[in-house]
Scaffold this motif. Structure first.
Motif, PDB file in Angstrom:
ATOM      1  N   LEU A  96       0.822  -1.212   0.000  1.00 29.96           N
ATOM      2  CA  LEU A  96       0.000   0.000   0.000  1.00 29.96           C
ATOM      3  C   LEU A  96       0.857   1.264   0.000  1.00 29.96           C
ATOM      4  CD1 LEU A  96      -2.756  -1.090   2.556  1.00 29.96           C
ATOM      5  CD2 LEU A  96      -2.948  -0.963   0.073  1.00 29.96           C
ATOM      6  N   ASP A  97       2.163   1.083  -0.145  1.00 26.97           N
ATOM      7  CA  ASP A  97       3.073   2.226  -0.128  1.00 26.97           C
ATOM      8  C   ASP A  97       2.953   3.042  -1.411  1.00 26.97           C
ATOM      9  OD1 ASP A  97       3.937   1.317   2.295  1.00 26.97           O
ATOM     10  OD2 ASP A  97       5.841   0.513   1.558  1.00 26.97           O
ATOM     11  N   GLY A  98       3.192   4.336  -1.280  1.00 24.25           N
ATOM     12  CA  GLY A  98       3.192   5.217  -2.440  1.00 24.25           C
ATOM     13  C   GLY A  98       1.848   5.871  -2.678  1.00 24.25           C
ATOM     14  N   GLY A  99       1.860   6.761  -3.657  1.00 23.34           N
ATOM     15  CA  GLY A  99       0.652   7.505  -3.993  1.00 23.34           C
ATOM     16  C   GLY A  99      -0.046   6.906  -5.194  1.00 23.34           C
ATOM     17  N   TRP A 100      -0.922   7.702  -5.754  1.00 21.14           N
ATOM     18  CA  TRP A 100      -1.669   7.270  -6.937  1.00 21.14           C
ATOM     19  C   TRP A 100      -0.799   7.409  -8.168  1.00 21.14           C
ATOM     20  CZ3 TRP A 100      -5.808   4.591  -6.027  1.00 21.14           C
ATOM     21  CH2 TRP A 100      -6.521   4.812  -4.846  1.00 21.14           C
ATOM     22  N   ARG A 101      -0.755   6.386  -8.998  1.00 25.63           N
ATOM     23  CA  ARG A 101       0.000   6.451 -10.253  1.00 25.63           C
ATOM     24  C   ARG A 101      -0.762   7.338 -11.229  1.00 25.63           C
ATOM     25  NH1 ARG A 101       0.545   2.031 -13.342  1.00 25.63           N
ATOM     26  NH2 ARG A 101      -1.118   0.849 -12.364  1.00 25.63           N
ATOM     27  N   ARG A 102      -0.038   8.190 -11.915  1.00 24.53           N
ATOM     28  CA  ARG A 102      -0.658   9.095 -12.880  1.00 24.53           C
ATOM     29  C   ARG A 102      -0.127   8.883 -14.294  1.00 24.53           C
ATOM     30  NH1 ARG A 102      -3.588  12.522  -9.852  1.00 24.53           N
ATOM     31  NH2 ARG A 102      -2.924  12.945  -7.750  1.00 24.53           N
ATOM     32  N   SER A 103       0.836   7.990 -14.439  1.00 18.68           N
ATOM     33  CA  SER A 103       1.362   7.682 -15.764  1.00 18.68           C
ATOM     34  C   SER A 103       1.686   6.200 -15.824  1.00 18.68           C
ATOM     35  CB  SER A 103       2.609   8.520 -16.068  1.00 18.68           C
ATOM     36  OG  SER A 103       3.652   8.163 -15.183  1.00 18.68           O
ATOM     37  N   ALA A 104       1.839   5.715 -17.031  1.00 22.62           N
ATOM     38  CA  ALA A 104       1.993   4.278 -17.247  1.00 22.62           C
ATOM     39  C   ALA A 104       3.344   3.743 -16.783  1.00 22.62           C
ATOM     40  CB  ALA A 104       1.782   3.964 -18.716  1.00 22.62           C
ATOM     41  N   GLU A 105       4.361   4.541 -16.863  1.00 23.70           N
ATOM     42  CA  GLU A 105       5.712   4.074 -16.547  1.00 23.70           C
ATOM     43  C   GLU A 105       6.004   2.794 -17.319  1.00 23.70           C
ATOM     44  OE1 GLU A 105       5.510   3.585 -12.336  1.00 23.70           O
ATOM     45  OE2 GLU A 105       5.040   5.679 -12.005  1.00 23.70           O
ATOM     46  N   GLY A 106       5.739   2.839 -18.580  1.00 28.86           N
ATOM     47  CA  GLY A 106       5.887   1.664 -19.428  1.00 28.86           C
ATOM     48  C   GLY A 106       4.608   1.420 -20.206  1.00 28.86           C
ATOM     49  N   ARG A 107       4.323   0.187 -20.473  1.00 27.12           N
ATOM     50  CA  ARG A 107       3.142  -0.190 -21.244  1.00 27.12           C
ATOM     51  C   ARG A 107       1.872  -0.015 -20.420  1.00 27.12           C
ATOM     52  NH1 ARG A 107       2.790  -6.189 -23.292  1.00 27.12           N
ATOM     53  NH2 ARG A 107       1.711  -6.339 -21.317  1.00 27.12           N
ATOM     54  N   ALA A 108       0.874   0.669 -20.973  1.00 27.24           N
ATOM     55  CA  ALA A 108      -0.387   0.906 -20.273  1.00 27.24           C
ATOM     56  C   ALA A 108      -1.496   0.100 -20.929  1.00 27.24           C
ATOM     57  CB  ALA A 108      -0.744   2.380 -20.277  1.00 27.24           C
ATOM     58  N   GLY A 109      -2.090  -0.794 -20.161  1.00 26.95           N
ATOM     59  CA  GLY A 109      -3.215  -1.569 -20.650  1.00 26.95           C
ATOM     60  C   GLY A 109      -4.527  -0.877 -20.306  1.00 26.95           C
ATOM     61  N   PHE A 110      -5.619  -1.576 -20.551  1.00 23.61           N
ATOM     62  CA  PHE A 110      -6.944  -1.030 -20.298  1.00 23.61           C
ATOM     63  C   PHE A 110      -7.103  -0.605 -18.847  1.00 23.61           C
ATOM     64  CE2 PHE A 110     -11.199  -1.877 -18.611  1.00 23.61           C
ATOM     65  CZ  PHE A 110     -11.929  -0.935 -19.308  1.00 23.61           C
ATOM     66  N   TRP A 111      -6.703  -1.472 -17.894  1.00 22.02           N
ATOM     67  CA  TRP A 111      -6.906  -1.187 -16.475  1.00 22.02           C
ATOM     68  C   TRP A 111      -6.078   0.008 -16.027  1.00 22.02           C
ATOM     69  CZ3 TRP A 111     -11.188  -2.923 -14.860  1.00 22.02           C
ATOM     70  CH2 TRP A 111     -11.684  -4.125 -15.339  1.00 22.02           C
ATOM     71  N   ASP A 112      -4.866   0.160 -16.579  1.00 23.11           N
ATOM     72  CA  ASP A 112      -4.054   1.332 -16.253  1.00 23.11           C
ATOM     73  C   ASP A 112      -4.716   2.604 -16.765  1.00 23.11           C
ATOM     74  OD1 ASP A 112      -1.844   0.299 -14.820  1.00 23.11           O
ATOM     75  OD2 ASP A 112      -0.961  -0.432 -16.684  1.00 23.11           O
ATOM     76  N   ARG A 113      -5.210   2.573 -17.998  1.00 21.17           N
ATOM     77  CA  ARG A 113      -5.879   3.757 -18.547  1.00 21.17           C
ATOM     78  C   ARG A 113      -7.121   4.113 -17.736  1.00 21.17           C
ATOM     79  NH1 ARG A 113      -4.502   1.058 -23.230  1.00 21.17           N
ATOM     80  NH2 ARG A 113      -6.656   0.438 -23.657  1.00 21.17           N
ATOM     81  N   LEU A 114      -7.865   3.118 -17.321  1.00 15.84           N
ATOM     82  CA  LEU A 114      -9.040   3.368 -16.482  1.00 15.84           C
ATOM     83  C   LEU A 114      -8.616   3.965 -15.138  1.00 15.84           C
ATOM     84  CD1 LEU A 114     -12.091   3.171 -16.165  1.00 15.84           C
ATOM     85  CD2 LEU A 114     -11.778   0.824 -15.329  1.00 15.84           C
ATOM     86  N   LEU A 115      -7.550   3.444 -14.559  1.00 15.95           N
ATOM     87  CA  LEU A 115      -7.026   3.990 -13.305  1.00 15.95           C
ATOM     88  C   LEU A 115      -6.635   5.453 -13.476  1.00 15.95           C
ATOM     89  CD1 LEU A 115      -5.912   3.658 -10.356  1.00 15.95           C
ATOM     90  CD2 LEU A 115      -3.727   3.137 -11.453  1.00 15.95           C
TER      91      LEU A 115
END
Length: 151
Positions: A96-115
Motif C-alpha cells: 500500500l506504499d506510495g501515492g496514486w499512479r498518474r502515468s503508465a511508466e511503461g506499457r499501459a493496458g486497459f486497467w491502467d488507462r481506467l485507473l
C-alpha cells in the motif's frame, strides 16, 4: 487521500457493517425481535461490501497487485472481520506504499488507462462509482435474498 488511507477506510467500514449485520441477526434469531435489524444492517453491509470490492480493485490496479492478491482481498470481505487483518498484512508487505499512479511508466493496458481516468477525475469517478454500486445493489434487492426468508 492515499491508496493506503482509502483502503484502510474501506476495510474498517466493512468491519463495522459486519457488526451491524451480525447484531441484526442476533436480534432476529436470538431475541426474536423481528427482521428490521437484518434489513437495516444487511442493506448497509451489502452496499459497503460492493464499495469495498470496487476500492480493492482500484487500489490493486494502482499498486500492481497480483491477481491472487486481488482475489484474496475480495475474499477477505466475505469472511466476517477479515478485511482489517488483510489490510494490515498488505500494508506490512509494502503493498500500500506510495501515492496514486498518474502515468503508465511503461506499457499501459486497459486497467491502467481506467485507473488514470479515475485518478485525474476523482469527484466524477466517485460519483460514477457510487451510482454503479447503487445500481448493482438495487438490482440485487430486486432479485431478493439467496435463500427464502423465514418469518
Amino acid at each position: 487521500m492515499t491508496p493506503r488511507s482509502l483502503f484502510r477506510a474501506a476495510a474498517v467500514a466493512e468491519l463495522v457493517t459486519w457488526t451491524l449485520l451480525i447484531a441484526g441477526m442476533v436480534l432476529k434469531y436470538g431475541l426474536d425481535a423481528g427482521d428490521w435489524g437484518v434489513r437495516i444492517g444487511g442493506g448497509v453491509h451489502g452496499f459497503v461490501f460492493l464499495a469495498y470490492l470496487v476500492v480493492t480493485t482500484v487500489v490493486a490496479v494502482n499498486q500492481r497487485w497480483s491477481v491472487g492478491a486481488l482475489v484474496l482481498g475480495w475474499a477477505s470481505a466475505v469472511v466476517p472481520y477479515a478485511t482489517v487483518p488483510f489490510e494490515v498484512a498488505v500494508a506490512r508487505r509494502g503493498m500500500l506504499d506510495g501515492g496514486w499512479r498518474r502515468s503508465a511508466e511503461g506499457r499501459a493496458g486497459f486497467w491502467d488507462r481506467l485507473l488514470f481516468f479515475v485518478v485525474r477525475r476523482p469527484v466524477l469517478s466517485i460519483a460514477i462509482g457510487v451510482v454503479a454500486v447503487a445500481l448493482v445493489f438495487s438490482g440485487l434487492l430486486v432479485v431478493g435474498p439467496p435463500v427464502p426468508t423465514r418469518s
